[in-house]
Structures are given as C-alpha cells and as structure tokens.
Design a protein around this motif. Structure first.
Motif, short mmCIF file in Angstrom:
data_model
loop_
_atom_site.label_atom_id
_atom_site.label_comp_id
_atom_site.label_asym_id
_atom_site.label_seq_id
_atom_site.Cartn_x
_atom_site.Cartn_y
_atom_site.Cartn_z
N PHE A 75 40.43 -48.56 24.69
CA PHE A 75 40.75 -46.71 23.75
C PHE A 75 40.45 -46.42 25.88
O PHE A 75 39.35 -46.92 26.37
N ALA A 76 41.29 -45.54 26.45
CA ALA A 76 40.68 -44.91 27.45
C ALA A 76 40.33 -43.36 27.37
O ALA A 76 40.93 -43.41 26.56
N LYS A 77 40.03 -43.50 28.83
CA LYS A 77 38.63 -41.88 28.39
C LYS A 77 38.91 -40.92 28.81
O LYS A 77 38.50 -39.79 28.70
N ASN A 78 39.53 -41.05 29.83
CA ASN A 78 41.29 -40.34 30.73
C ASN A 78 42.95 -40.40 30.60
O ASN A 78 42.93 -41.95 30.33
N ASN A 79 43.14 -39.64 31.28
CA ASN A 79 44.78 -39.92 31.46
C ASN A 79 44.99 -40.82 32.58
O ASN A 79 45.44 -41.21 32.60
N ARG A 80 43.94 -40.88 33.69
CA ARG A 80 44.61 -41.98 34.99
C ARG A 80 44.55 -42.79 34.09
O ARG A 80 44.88 -43.61 34.53
N SER A 81 43.35 -43.31 33.81
CA SER A 81 43.41 -44.18 32.65
C SER A 81 44.20 -45.09 31.95
O SER A 81 44.85 -46.22 31.82
N ALA A 82 44.33 -43.71 31.23
CA ALA A 82 45.42 -44.17 30.29
C ALA A 82 46.63 -45.00 30.83
O ALA A 82 47.45 -45.80 30.44
N GLN A 83 47.17 -43.96 31.91
CA GLN A 83 48.75 -44.40 33.28
C GLN A 83 48.04 -45.78 33.41
O GLN A 83 49.46 -46.19 33.51
N ARG A 84 47.19 -46.02 34.06
CA ARG A 84 47.23 -47.46 34.91
C ARG A 84 46.87 -48.64 33.46
O ARG A 84 47.91 -49.81 33.84
#
Length: 161
Positions: A75-84
């Motif tokens: 799971f990503a904990k923020n939008n920037r990490s999710a996109q990367r």
C-alpha cells in the motif's frame, strides 16, 4: 492482527493471509462477497490509531495477491508514492516471486512459460491464452522444481522482465 513487514513514510507492506480480501466489494457486483473485513480498512484503522489522526488518511493498494492466495500486499501512504510505484509496476520494474504446490511434476525441472493475459471485468477473472489475442498483455514466467515430495511438487516461479 496485522503482520507488518515494512512501514515507513511512503509505504506499508503486509503479509496477507489467504481468504482475506484486500478491497471492499464493488456495491454493483451481485456475486457473494468474501467474508471478513477488507485489508485496506484494517490498515487504515491501524494507521489512524498509530498516528493518532482524526479524520481521513490516504492509503492506496498498489499490488496484492488474490483473495484466495497469501502473499505480500503493498500500500502507498501518499499520492506521490502511489504514482511512482504504479509507474514502476507498469514499466515492469517489480520482480514477483511465487511458490506453487502442484499435484503433477512438470516435464522439465526448469522452464519458461509464455502466456497472454486479459482481464474479463464482467466475470472478474483473468483470461489466459497461449497466443496473442486482442487486448492482451504478454506474461513471462520462469520456473524451477524446488522439491519433489511424495504426492506433490514445490515450484519456485518468478516473473521475467
């Protein structure tokens, strides 16, 4: 109780047991939803309690095994990490490894499997083809026989980029 493997500012990785759904069921889906609280909701509650946050928290599932399988849920904990992470996933920068317990021994102890995959949304299942079909993606897997047991065989399977 969550089995957390990694938890930092950007992501959280957990050991997901078999039988636990990662996401809540689609409310428009008429089929029987798997029992149990979705892992996404459990992780959100854990993070809200850990960080003493009131209100919402950003959490996005990046990849996880199917409900019936166990493995690592990321799971990503923020939008920037999710996109990367999604970009790396699309560019095949992830290496996935699986262990498969099979009733039949493969003809070769090591080999490569080439298939073409397409997700059938209306059936909520992956379709597998041995040759290219419209709207499919090529999938390459390498396998090796790890152990031959009395009534089953253990294979190590991993993706090939």
């Amino acid at each position: 109780m969550l089995d957390i493997l990694q938890d930092d500012d950007h992501l959280i990785a957990l050991n997901k047991p078999a039988g636990i759904p990662c996401l809540p069921p689609d409310p428009t889906d008429k089929r029987q939803a798997p029992a149990g609280t979705p892992l996404l909701e459990e992780v959100k509650q854990y993070l809200l309690n850990r960080y003493k946050r009131e209100g919402g928290i950003y959490l996005e599932l990046i990849c996880a095994p199917d409900t019936d399988a166990s493995g690592i849920a990321l799971f990503a904990k923020n939008n920037r990490s999710a996109q990367r992470l999604k970009t790396d996933l699309q560019n095949r920068k992830f290496l996935f490894e699986f262990w498969a317990l099979c009733a039949h021994r493969p003809k070769l102890e090591t080999g490569r499997l080439i298939h073409f995959l397409r997700y059938a949304y209306e059936k909520d299942q992956m379709q597998v083809f041995t040759n290219h079909q419209p709207n499919t993606q090529k999938a390459l897997l390498q396998y090796e026989l790890f152990a031959a047991l009395s009534n089953s065989n253990l294979l190590r399977v991993h993706t090939v980029n």
